[in-house]
Design a protein around this motif. Structure first.
Motif, PDB file in Angstrom:
ATOM      1  N   THR A  23      42.339  31.562  34.445  1.00  0.00           N
ATOM      2  CA  THR A  23      43.423  31.249  33.512  1.00  0.00           C
ATOM      3  C   THR A  23      42.985  31.559  32.096  1.00  0.00           C
ATOM      4  O   THR A  23      42.076  30.920  31.566  1.00  0.00           O
ATOM      5  N   ASP A  24      43.618  32.552  31.495  1.00  0.00           N
ATOM      6  CA  ASP A  24      43.280  32.952  30.125  1.00  0.00           C
ATOM      7  C   ASP A  24      44.446  33.758  29.568  1.00  0.00           C
ATOM      8  O   ASP A  24      45.027  34.576  30.281  1.00  0.00           O
ATOM      9  N   ASP A  25      44.800  33.517  28.306  1.00  0.00           N
ATOM     10  CA  ASP A  25      45.916  34.272  27.720  1.00  0.00           C
ATOM     11  C   ASP A  25      45.486  35.613  27.155  1.00  0.00           C
ATOM     12  O   ASP A  25      46.302  36.358  26.620  1.00  0.00           O
ATOM     13  N   ASP A  26      44.197  35.940  27.270  1.00  0.00           N
ATOM     14  CA  ASP A  26      43.672  37.246  26.854  1.00  0.00           C
ATOM     15  C   ASP A  26      43.593  38.146  28.089  1.00  0.00           C
ATOM     16  O   ASP A  26      42.757  37.926  28.972  1.00  0.00           O
ATOM     17  N   LEU A  46      45.315  35.434  38.866  1.00  0.00           N
ATOM     18  CA  LEU A  46      45.368  35.387  37.411  1.00  0.00           C
ATOM     19  C   LEU A  46      46.560  34.592  36.904  1.00  0.00           C
ATOM     20  O   LEU A  46      47.652  34.649  37.468  1.00  0.00           O
ATOM     21  N   ALA A  47      46.317  33.848  35.820  1.00  0.00           N
ATOM     22  CA  ALA A  47      47.391  33.130  35.133  1.00  0.00           C
ATOM     23  C   ALA A  47      47.138  33.230  33.636  1.00  0.00           C
ATOM     24  O   ALA A  47      45.988  33.264  33.185  1.00  0.00           O
ATOM     25  N   SER A  48      48.216  33.277  32.852  1.00  0.00           N
ATOM     26  CA  SER A  48      48.079  33.447  31.410  1.00  0.00           C
ATOM     27  C   SER A  48      48.286  32.152  30.624  1.00  0.00           C
ATOM     28  O   SER A  48      48.133  32.140  29.403  1.00  0.00           O
ATOM     29  N   ASP A  49      48.626  31.066  31.292  1.00  0.00           N
ATOM     30  CA  ASP A  49      48.773  29.782  30.618  1.00  0.00           C
ATOM     31  C   ASP A  49      48.582  28.650  31.627  1.00  0.00           C
ATOM     32  O   ASP A  49      48.560  28.866  32.846  1.00  0.00           O
TER      33      ASP A  49
END
Length: 232
Positions: A23-26, A46-49
């Motif tokens: 989990t990372d917004d980059d 993968l997750a962005s938030d």
């Protein structure tokens, strides 16, 4: 997904790799971690938030979480706290991978429930080593929870002099593993069939050998047929 060629019925056996939720917004960090861990044999989600990560965790039940802290919608602290409230995630290994490298941030991270706090920039090899360590520890803990009876006294022998059978108490899961051993399945194939890790299957097999006083699989199978332990 790992593909292993089995010797049972000359079919290929498909083994699901251990799943890691990142989990990372980059997006660059996401892809860097994904590419490296997939080369190590893991399956990566993968997750962005934090909100998306919580949803994916409940859907896929990953074996480990790698999370940034500062993210939109739900930060890493809140994500881990929310996961820890759910019984199925209380023992989930968690790595915080973040640019927030102050003592206060680290303390807050451990209070939230992370196992390892790793600062950015990071070395992928170090991250992979931490992942491997946490997953191995997690598998041992899960195996110990599955086999609390292994610390008890061995099961009693039958007192019936007219019977040639030995009384052995097996759990339902042990019976499933034994039936697959009798069919000639390897530990990896049994793990695939029962959706468990090979290390957990090794623990089951060791427990079966101990309970039946067998030295190897051949003796175990012979014991099972002699004492009517098989359902095949």
């Amino acid at each position: 997904m790992l593909i292993v060629h089995g010797d049972v019925h000359s079919q290929c056996v498909f083994i699901m790799a251990l799943q890691i939720l990142v989990t990372d917004d980059d997006l660059q960090i996401q892809n860097l971690i994904k590419d490296y861990l997939e080369l190590e044999g893991y399956s990566v989600i993968l997750a962005s938030d934090g909100e998306k990560a919580l949803s994916l965790a409940q859907k896929y039940h990953p074996h480990l979480l790698i999370s940034d802290i500062k993210m939109p919608h739900k930060d890493g602290y809140k994500l881990v706290k929310d996961l820890r409230k759910l019984p199925e995630f209380r023992l989930l290994p968690v790595i915080f991978l973040t640019q927030q490298d102050t003592i206060e941030a680290k303390i807050h991270g451990y209070q939230a429930g992370c196992d390892v706090y790793l600062a950015k920039p990071f070395e992928p090899m170090e991250l992979a080593a931490i992942v491997r360590h946490l997953l191995e520890r997690s598998q041992v803990i899960q195996a110990e929870r599955l086999f609390p009876e292994s610390h008890r006294s061995p099961p009693p022998q039958s007192l019936d002099n007219n019977s040639s059978h030995t009384c052995v108490s097996l759990t339902n899961r042990e019976k499933e593993v034994l039936d697959l051993i009798i069919k000639g399945y390897s530990n990896i194939q049994i793990a695939q069939e029962l959706y468990l890790s090979p290390k957990t299957i090794e623990k089951y097999v060791a427990n079966l050998l101990k309970k039946t006083d067998s030295q190897n699989r051949t003796e175990l199978v012979t014991f099972a047929f002699k004492n009517n332990l098989t359902h095949t």
